[in-house]
Design a protein around this motif. Structure first.
Motif, mmCIF file in Angstrom:
data_model
loop_
_atom_site.group_PDB
_atom_site.id
_atom_site.type_symbol
_atom_site.label_atom_id
_atom_site.label_comp_id
_atom_site.label_asym_id
_atom_site.label_seq_id
_atom_site.Cartn_x
_atom_site.Cartn_y
_atom_site.Cartn_z
ATOM 1 N N LEU A 39 -11.177 -37.050 11.081
ATOM 2 C CA LEU A 39 -12.074 -37.613 10.066
ATOM 3 C C LEU A 39 -11.304 -38.413 9.022
ATOM 4 O O LEU A 39 -11.780 -39.462 8.558
ATOM 5 N N ASN A 40 -10.132 -37.952 8.643
ATOM 6 C CA ASN A 40 -9.332 -38.706 7.675
ATOM 7 C C ASN A 40 -9.006 -40.098 8.201
ATOM 8 O O ASN A 40 -9.026 -41.092 7.453
ATOM 9 N N VAL A 41 -8.696 -40.191 9.492
ATOM 10 C CA VAL A 41 -8.412 -41.493 10.105
ATOM 11 C C VAL A 41 -9.678 -42.346 10.144
ATOM 12 O O VAL A 41 -9.660 -43.541 9.809
ATOM 13 N N GLU A 42 -10.801 -41.761 10.539
ATOM 14 C CA GLU A 42 -12.042 -42.523 10.650
ATOM 15 C C GLU A 42 -12.570 -42.951 9.292
ATOM 16 O O GLU A 42 -13.171 -44.025 9.168
ATOM 17 N N ILE A 43 -12.357 -42.143 8.282
ATOM 18 C CA ILE A 43 -12.778 -42.516 6.925
ATOM 19 C C ILE A 43 -12.020 -43.750 6.465
ATOM 20 O O ILE A 43 -12.607 -44.691 5.898
ATOM 21 N N ALA A 44 -10.714 -43.768 6.701
ATOM 22 C CA ALA A 44 -9.913 -44.935 6.312
ATOM 23 C C ALA A 44 -10.356 -46.178 7.081
ATOM 24 O O ALA A 44 -10.409 -47.287 6.522
ATOM 25 N N THR A 81 -8.321 -33.840 2.355
ATOM 26 C CA THR A 81 -6.872 -33.985 2.546
ATOM 27 C C THR A 81 -6.450 -35.413 2.869
ATOM 28 O O THR A 81 -5.255 -35.655 3.101
ATOM 29 N N GLY A 82 -7.376 -36.360 2.892
ATOM 30 C CA GLY A 82 -7.032 -37.729 3.251
ATOM 31 C C GLY A 82 -6.731 -38.593 2.050
ATOM 32 O O GLY A 82 -6.660 -38.119 0.898
ATOM 33 N N ASP A 83 -6.564 -39.890 2.316
ATOM 34 C CA ASP A 83 -6.307 -40.846 1.240
ATOM 35 C C ASP A 83 -7.606 -41.150 0.503
ATOM 36 O O ASP A 83 -8.693 -41.116 1.073
#
Length: 776
Positions: free
Chosen positions: A660-665, A724-726
């Motif tokens: 999800l962190n990758v897809e959000i970015a 935990t993402g950017d």
């Protein structure tokens, strides 16, 4: 016809086709290419286009009747034909405009839509962590979108859609799986060989003692039968989507059911389009995994590390060995994705089925294309909601289950490594498990027939004994009824018992000859005692299998009970079926509990509430085992298995956060990129092509509202406790409408609407719009 301002107007005949050009400049579109006498307003056609995309069950006939009724005019069939002709031209103009827009935005090339339709899957960023699998897909077939053979044969037009894989490309895999055929379900009728002639069919799993393919039998050629495939030209579609629900590829199922060639063509397209490390969910992914290894795709699939899985819900009806290898819960990198996306799309596409059953091939493809485009637009609008909901679910899973696992580990002394080790041990045990030797099976059959022979002897003895007791001199004196009919009935009964006794004696003698038994076994013979225990176990296993089948059947019926669009009679029928099935489940539980106590060692007994738990289906195979050392192992305990399941759910939830962190970015970068791209393209085209620039500018305003809604939801994700993402800071458009109006844009798919109320609301909207057009 109606008044001067009606959206449907009669006009005087014009001398040539240039009349249509003049009509378009006035906001009208003629119903015929030459000498049009009737024209429809472009606003009306646009409204019907939007209505048809969002509610595909509204056909041209119904819409034409609404127009007539609204204007107090008599409906006549020709109006529907003229509306359909004008609508075809209008849709063609829309498609041409879309292609021109794509060229202006540089959205051209092979598979551009498949590669970039889902920004969360395809809009990769620099320095992002590598995901394995790189993308997650789901594929499945559906037989609702049938089209009758021979209809619309005069319509020779061809409609091109970048959704569809050409049939000739699919047919390259037609001979890949010759000779493998899905078996008929145990409860169904036998499948005739003629149903599978000249066609490959879905594969059967190569795993021993598996019922995966039978449990989830799709509408293949065997199940459909020749009568269906001869009546219909298109018998359905085979769909491939990404995990977010955006459609990637569609295949026509032509004169067949769900054959292996469709799945192979989809896998071929996935590997060619998306490259290595792809994960694909399929309801019989276990069988397809074996099939791929025996086809021309084998080497490429191995080189690109293609992963085939079984959808989460479907997987619970597969056997335990299959689950440990193919279920998403036990596969690294899958996250919390259930891979059941196709079922949700089919629920939507089923609405259009009634309007394409008698359509020409051109219209069949056209209306499916329109529906798929709308579905993808709705899914795009829901991307940020998908990310937000999954993030919340993952965080909640971690918080809840980690607390329970910590308490469990303190109580039992087990550690996380034990859960991983249990899974390996169970998989190794199930892999080594083999069927009973043929000799053991024959000995069990011998004991069964010995018992049958004993019953036949008792039956025959009771009849002859009663007969001799009946016909004594004293009985004659007492006036026993000796009428000829009674004598014949008694004689027939005696002969029937004698025949059964002779047959039973012959069967036992034959088995003794095969097994080399010289002295007939008795109930005290050691071999008889061992075989009798094995026979009792076999009866117990049958009881477990019956219970398993009833539970799976109950899941089918529960899944169908709340499908949107199900009619009242069908819902009532399903309700009765659930009631009957529940009663059968209770009866099967009673039988199981009775036999469970007789096993050595005794098996656990269950209540109805226990089998209603879906996850318990994974334990049916374990119940059938008889070895006491297996039942003593930690991973065979129901409590330990439940704890292990929660452990793997926590692992998958943590993997989901990474994905999800990758897809959000990616989504955040895409909305900024698209807004700038549309704005720049409109600005550049204003001088050279102002009309196209105006269209792109209108498209920019629409997309900006959706993208601003994405930005709002992404900001909600950034402030979640545990994120935990950017963090990205994004500013919404100052010219867009109040974004609070769009907080729930696209969320309506989560709410079921009664079919009658929905139709009434659509009719009201039609009336409001036509009234507003009439007074302009």
């Amino acid at each position: 016809m109606p008044t001067e301002y009606s959206p449907c107007r009669e006009i005087a005949q014009a001398p040539d086709e240039e009349a249509n050009i003049a009509l378009v400049r006035q906001g009208l579109l003629g119903a015929s290419p030459f000498l049009p006498t009737l024209a429809f307003s472009l606003d009306l056609l646009e409204f019907y286009y939007c209505l048809r995309r969002r509610h595909p069950s509204v056909g041209t006939q119904g819409f034409a009747k609404v127009i007539s009724a609204f204007h107090n005019a008599l409906y006549y069939p020709k109006l529907q034909e003229k509306l359909a002709a004008a609508f075809d031209v209008y849709v063609d103009l829309k498609e041409r405009l879309q292609k021109k827009t794509d060229v202006a935005l540089n959205r051209v090339g092979d598979n551009w839509r498949a590669l970039n339709g889902c920004p969360c899957c395809g809009f990769k960023q620099h320095n992002e962590p590598m995901l394995v699998p790189a993308r997650l897909h789901a594929m499945d077939g559906n037989n609702s979108q049938k089209r009758l053979q021979g209809v619309g044969h005069t319509d020779e037009r061809e409609f091109f859609s970048d959704y569809f894989i050409p049939p000739e490309q699919v047919d390259t895999f037609a001979d890949e799986v010759k000779g493998t055929r899905r078996t008929a379900p145990a409860t169904g009728p036998p499948v005739p060989d003629s149903a599978n002639e000249d066609s490959d069919s879905l594969p059967t799993s190569n795993q021993p003692a598996t019922k995966c393919t039978d449990s989830w039998q799709a509408a293949n050629a065997s199940a459909m039968g020749k009568s269906v495939t001869q009546v219909f030209e298109q018998t359905g579609i085979f769909l491939t989507t990404c995990r977010h629900g955006i459609v990637e590829f569609v295949e026509e199922m032509i004169k067949s059911g769900e054959l292996a060639k469709y799945a192979l063509a989809s896998l071929d397209a996935i590997m060619k389009t998306y490259g290595a490390d792809q994960g694909v969910g399929y309801d019989i992914g276990c069988s397809m995994d074996s099939t791929v290894r025996s086809t021309s795709l084998s080497e490429r699939a191995a080189a690109q590390r293609l992963q085939l899985l079984v959808n989460a819900f479907h997987g619970y009806a597969h056997n335990r060995a299959c689950q440990l290898k193919f279920h998403p819960l036990y596969r690294f990198g899958i996250g919390i994705e259930d891979l059941e996306t196709c079922e949700r799309i089919f629920s939507w596409l089923n609405i259009v089925a009634r309007n394409i059953r008698h359509a020409s091939l051109y219209h069949w493809r056209l209306f499916l294309h329109i529906c798929l485009k709308q579905w993808d637009e709705d899914r795009y609008a829901n991307l940020s909601k998908f990310l937000l909901d999954n993030y919340r679910q993952s965080l909640a899973t971690i918080q809840e289950y980690e607390y329970e696992l910590t308490a469990f580990q303190k109580l039992t002394g087990f550690a996380q490594d034990d859960f991983e080790r249990w899974l390996i041990e169970e998989a190794a045990y199930l892999e080594k498990a083999q069927d009973e030797p043929e000799e053991d099976l024959q000995q069990v059959a011998y004991v069964e027939n010995l018992l049958s022979l004993q019953k036949a002897q008792e039956k025959y003895g009771s009849i002859t004994t009663v007969e001799f007791q009946t016909y004594t001199p004293a009985d004659f004196a007492s006036g026993v009824n000796l009428r000829p009919a009674a004598l014949r009935a008694r004689e027939l009964e005696r002969r029937a018992a004698q025949r059964k006794l002779e047959i039973a004696e012959n069967v036992v003698s034959d088995l003794e000859r095969r097994l080399g038994i010289e002295d007939r076994w008795t109930t005290t013979t050691p071999a008889f005692i061992v075989a009798r225990e094995a026979m009792d176990k076999t009866e117990f296993v049958r009881a477990v299998e019956q219970l398993e089948g009833l539970v799976v059947q109950r899941l089918f019926e529960l899944a169908k009970a709340n499908i949107s669009g199900t009619g009242y009679k069908m819902r009532k029928h399903i309700s009765h079926a659930i009631t009957r099935c529940s009663a059968a489940v209770r009866k099967a539980i009673d039988k199981y509990n009775e036999l469970a106590l007789l096993q050595s060692p005794p098996r656990p007994t269950f209540k109805y509430e226990d089998v209603a738990n879906l996850s318990w289906l994974a334990d049916f195979e374990l119940l059938k085992e008889s070895r006491s050392d297996i039942l003593d192992r930690p991973w065979s305990s129901l409590a330990n298995r439940e704890a292990a399941t929660k452990h793997f759910k926590v692992l998958r939830a943590r993997e989901e956060l990474v994905r999800l962190n990758v897809e959000i970015a990616r989504l955040q970068a895409w909305v900024d990129h698209e807004d700038a791209e549309l704005s720049d393209s409109a600005r550049i085209l204003r001088a050279s092509d102002p009309l196209l620039a105006a269209h792109i500018d209108r498209l920019r305003c629409i997309r900006r509202q959706v993208n601003d809604n994405h930005r709002k939801r992404l900001q909600q994700i950034f402030v979640l406790p545990g994120y935990t993402g950017d963090v990205f800071i994004s500013v919404e458009s100052s010219t867009s409408v109040d974004s609070s109006l769009h907080d729930d844009a696209g969320d309506g798919d989560d709410v079921e609407i009664d079919g009658d109320d929905e139709v009434n609301e659509e009719v009201v909207r039609i009336g409001d719009l036509i009234e507003s057009l009439s007074v302009q």
